[in-house]
Design a protein around this motif. Structure first.
Motif, short mmCIF file in Angstrom:
data_model
loop_
_atom_site.label_atom_id
_atom_site.label_comp_id
_atom_site.label_asym_id
_atom_site.label_seq_id
_atom_site.Cartn_x
_atom_site.Cartn_y
_atom_site.Cartn_z
N TRP A 59 0.83 -1.21 0.00
CA TRP A 59 0.00 0.00 0.00
C TRP A 59 0.86 1.26 0.00
O TRP A 59 2.03 1.24 0.43
N LYS A 60 0.24 2.37 -0.48
CA LYS A 60 0.90 3.68 -0.43
C LYS A 60 0.10 4.62 0.47
O LYS A 60 -1.13 4.51 0.54
N LEU A 61 0.80 5.52 1.13
CA LEU A 61 0.15 6.54 1.96
C LEU A 61 0.32 7.88 1.27
O LEU A 61 1.45 8.27 0.93
N PHE A 62 -0.79 8.58 1.01
CA PHE A 62 -0.73 9.91 0.40
C PHE A 62 -1.03 10.94 1.49
O PHE A 62 -2.07 10.87 2.15
N ILE A 63 -0.13 11.89 1.67
CA ILE A 63 -0.30 12.93 2.69
C ILE A 63 -0.65 14.24 1.99
O ILE A 63 0.17 14.81 1.27
N GLU A 64 -1.90 14.68 2.16
CA GLU A 64 -2.40 15.87 1.46
C GLU A 64 -2.19 17.11 2.33
O GLU A 64 -2.49 17.10 3.52
N TYR A 65 -1.65 18.17 1.77
CA TYR A 65 -1.42 19.42 2.53
C TYR A 65 -2.45 20.47 2.13
O TYR A 65 -3.11 20.36 1.08
N LYS A 66 -2.60 21.49 2.99
CA LYS A 66 -3.55 22.59 2.71
C LYS A 66 -3.20 23.77 3.59
O LYS A 66 -2.99 23.59 4.79
N PRO A 67 -3.10 25.00 3.05
CA PRO A 67 -2.62 26.13 3.88
C PRO A 67 -3.62 26.60 4.93
O PRO A 67 -3.22 26.99 6.03
N TYR A 68 -4.91 26.55 4.60
CA TYR A 68 -5.92 26.99 5.60
C TYR A 68 -7.29 26.42 5.23
O TYR A 68 -7.43 25.84 4.16
N GLU A 69 -8.30 26.64 6.17
CA GLU A 69 -9.67 26.11 6.10
C GLU A 69 -9.70 24.62 6.39
O GLU A 69 -9.04 23.87 5.65
N PRO A 70 -10.43 24.25 7.42
CA PRO A 70 -11.31 25.06 8.24
C PRO A 70 -10.64 25.88 9.34
O PRO A 70 -11.33 26.66 9.99
N LEU A 123 -4.81 20.79 -6.21
CA LEU A 123 -4.52 22.06 -6.89
C LEU A 123 -5.07 23.27 -6.16
O LEU A 123 -4.51 24.36 -6.23
N GLY A 124 -6.15 23.06 -5.38
CA GLY A 124 -6.78 24.20 -4.68
C GLY A 124 -6.13 24.53 -3.36
O GLY A 124 -6.54 25.46 -2.66
N HIS A 125 -5.13 23.76 -2.98
CA HIS A 125 -4.52 23.92 -1.65
C HIS A 125 -3.22 24.72 -1.70
O HIS A 125 -2.19 24.29 -1.16
N HIS A 126 -3.27 25.86 -2.37
CA HIS A 126 -2.08 26.72 -2.49
C HIS A 126 -2.47 28.17 -2.30
O HIS A 126 -3.56 28.58 -2.71
N LEU A 127 -1.61 28.93 -1.69
CA LEU A 127 -1.86 30.35 -1.55
C LEU A 127 -1.79 30.99 -2.94
O LEU A 127 -1.16 30.42 -3.85
N PRO A 128 -2.49 32.10 -3.16
CA PRO A 128 -2.57 32.70 -4.50
C PRO A 128 -1.20 32.81 -5.18
O PRO A 128 -0.20 33.12 -4.53
N ASN A 129 -1.18 32.46 -6.49
CA ASN A 129 0.02 32.62 -7.32
C ASN A 129 1.17 31.71 -6.94
O ASN A 129 2.32 31.96 -7.32
N THR A 130 0.89 30.66 -6.16
CA THR A 130 1.95 29.68 -5.89
C THR A 130 2.33 28.98 -7.20
O THR A 130 1.46 28.66 -8.00
N ASN A 131 3.62 28.76 -7.42
CA ASN A 131 4.07 28.06 -8.64
C ASN A 131 3.96 26.55 -8.41
O ASN A 131 4.90 25.89 -7.97
N ILE A 132 2.77 26.01 -8.72
CA ILE A 132 2.50 24.60 -8.44
C ILE A 132 3.33 23.68 -9.34
O ILE A 132 3.81 22.63 -8.91
N GLU A 133 3.57 24.09 -10.60
CA GLU A 133 4.35 23.24 -11.50
C GLU A 133 5.77 23.04 -10.97
O GLU A 133 6.36 21.96 -11.14
N GLN A 134 6.29 24.04 -10.26
CA GLN A 134 7.64 23.88 -9.69
C GLN A 134 7.61 22.88 -8.53
O GLN A 134 8.51 22.05 -8.37
N ILE A 135 6.53 22.92 -7.73
CA ILE A 135 6.37 21.96 -6.63
C ILE A 135 6.30 20.54 -7.20
O ILE A 135 6.96 19.62 -6.70
N VAL A 136 5.56 20.39 -8.30
CA VAL A 136 5.43 19.08 -8.94
C VAL A 136 6.79 18.57 -9.42
O VAL A 136 7.16 17.42 -9.17
N ASP A 150 -10.09 23.47 -9.89
CA ASP A 150 -9.55 24.79 -10.22
C ASP A 150 -10.06 25.81 -9.21
O ASP A 150 -11.03 25.53 -8.48
N SER A 151 -9.40 26.95 -9.16
CA SER A 151 -9.81 27.94 -8.16
C SER A 151 -9.34 29.32 -8.57
O SER A 151 -8.38 29.47 -9.32
N LYS A 152 -10.05 30.34 -8.10
CA LYS A 152 -9.69 31.75 -8.36
C LYS A 152 -9.08 32.36 -7.11
O LYS A 152 -8.15 33.15 -7.19
N TYR A 153 -9.55 31.96 -5.96
CA TYR A 153 -9.14 32.60 -4.70
C TYR A 153 -8.59 31.58 -3.70
O TYR A 153 -7.42 31.57 -3.38
#
Ligand code: LRH
Ligand code: MN
Length: 426
Positions: A212-223, A253-266, A282-285
């Protein structure tokens, strides 16, 4: 409600000549550029995206929810809805369950039904961000990071149960997303929260079967709105390394502060063989969970460029788990998912058209203008005939959304299930 092959082919018949013309024109142009069309079609057909079991009804926010009619009210009906998506697109051959929202009643029956639709069980998701009605203790002050040992134990046991459920369904991975965090400065000690979280994750990692694999999902805020324990890719990466070789970072993809360079993280995570998978949206804010490709399609294309590259170069990185994680506040959930599946395939196809050799050459020459020209030449290519060809060759619809509407699927579902049925989930 099932998509009957003969009716689907009826709908395709009217469009097939147009498709063949468009496809042969595009294939000729791309072949001249040295593109292996058959190879590209094969990769598109092999690309299966998991549909979230929690996003087959209408979503909502704290300000309210507008129900969608004919929503699935059981896991069986949810699997049938995913069956409709897969019959039309041939790219939705997997489901990702969220526990306890979607605990199977009859394992054999649900596996049989899924198999009948050509659907496998992808990652299972645990839930320590809500208290269950029969719970002795509360996650109000955190779960894995809680200062209360018994609460941590309860959270670990829940995740072990989720693994056991997944194992019975043939799933091979667990996704952990923690809401754990604080709303105010001083509310909790950062270091002990992180240490408790690492310790809890290691316990679950130890309980998982060896394959098995464990996926650890991150998120900057909410709730939580002041701090989140697993707030960014670096924290997830650190915890994955602490757990072991079969623990990876999951990028929503929605778990990044505005304008984060997600492709670089990938690119970074793939270089370190620690990218486990995606939650596409996808997200705007903020974590808006909107239709994939509806707000920033170029950003998604750039992310797929790093994925195509990474899959080529980082052979150690595991096969990636592709999942959608969206919430349908205003659209028909199935139409929303059809659009997301199309946008994902479109970005993948365009990224596979990038002339990586010429790009590397232009990069080494410092020819910045040419670098952009090479990327945008691929992005500006209308790849829709390729997607349709890949689908129709597998028995899918040339235009899934058009066929979904022409077959009045939603009305059929309302007739079958009634108007005001409500699905479990977000
Ligand atoms: C958190 C998240 C996570 C799921 C939840 C439904 O925002 O993205 O992946 O558990 O949505
Ligand atoms: Mn997610």
């Amino acid at each position: 409600m099932e998509i009957r092959k003969e009716i689907l082919q009826e709908h395709n018949k009217k469009q097939i000549q147009g498709l063949e013309n468009d496809f042969s024109r595009l294939a000729e142009k791309l072949t001249e550029k040295g593109v292996n069309i058959q190879g590209l079609l094969q990769r598109l057909q092999d690309f299966q995206v998991a549909i979230p079991s929690w996003a087959l009804g209408a979503g909502g926010t704290r300000f309210g929810r507008f129900g969608f009619f004919g929503e699935p009210t059981s896991l069986e009906e949810k699997i049938d809805d995913i069956g409709i998506l897969h019959a039309l697109t041939k790219t939705a051959g997997a489901v990702s369950l969220h526990i306890p929202w979607d605990i199977p009643n009859d394992y054999a029956a649900i596996k049989e039904k899924a198999k009948g639709h050509g659907i496998i069980f992808d990652a299972v998701n645990s839930n320590t961000f809500q208290d269950q009605s029969n719970a002795q203790l509360s996650y109000r002050h955190g779960s894995f990071s809680s200062m209360d040992k018994e609460v941590r134990q309860m959270a670990v046991l829940h995740n072990n149960e989720v693994v056991d459920i997944g194992e019975k369904l043939g799933s091979k991975s667990l996704t952990v997303w923690l809401a754990d965090g604080t709303n105010f400065p001083g509310q909790r000690d950062f270091q002990s929260s992180l240490l408790n979280t690492e310790d809890s994750l290691k316990k679950i990692y130890g309980h998982m079967p060896d394959d098995w694999k464990l996926f650890i999902e991150y998120k900057p805020y909410e709730p939580n709105f002041y701090s989140t324990v697993i707030q960014d890719w670096g924290t997830s990466f650190m915890l994955a390394n602490a757990c072991g070789d079969r623990a990876y970072t999951l990028v929503d993809l929605g778990h990044h502060l505005p304008n984060t360079n997600i492709e670089q993280i990938v690119a970074t995570l793939m270089l370190k063989d620690k990218l486990g998978g995606f939650h596409f949206n996808d997200s705007k804010y903020g974590d808006d969970d909107l239709t994939v490709g509806s707000i920033k399609p170029y950003s998604l294309f750039l992310i797929f460029n790093e994925l195509v590259n990474g899959m080529e170069r980082s052979k150690q990185n595991p096969e990636l788990a592709w999942m959608i994680d969206a919430s349908h506040n205003i659209k028909d959930p199935l139409e929303d998912l059809l659009q997301s599946l199309e946008a994902i395939q479109e970005s993948y196809a365009k990224a596979m058209l990038i002339d990586q050799e010429s790009l590397l050459e232009a990069q080494s020459k410092g020819d910045v203008v040419q670098c952009q020209e090479i990327l945008q030449d691929a992005f500006r290519t209308d790849v829709r005939p390729l997607l349709a060809k890949a689908r129709v060759d597998l028995g899918g619809a040339i235009n899934p959304l058009k066929t979904y509407r022409a077959m009045e699927v939603r009305n059929e579902l309302i007739a079958e299930r009634g108007k005001h049925t409500v699905a479990t989930g977000l």
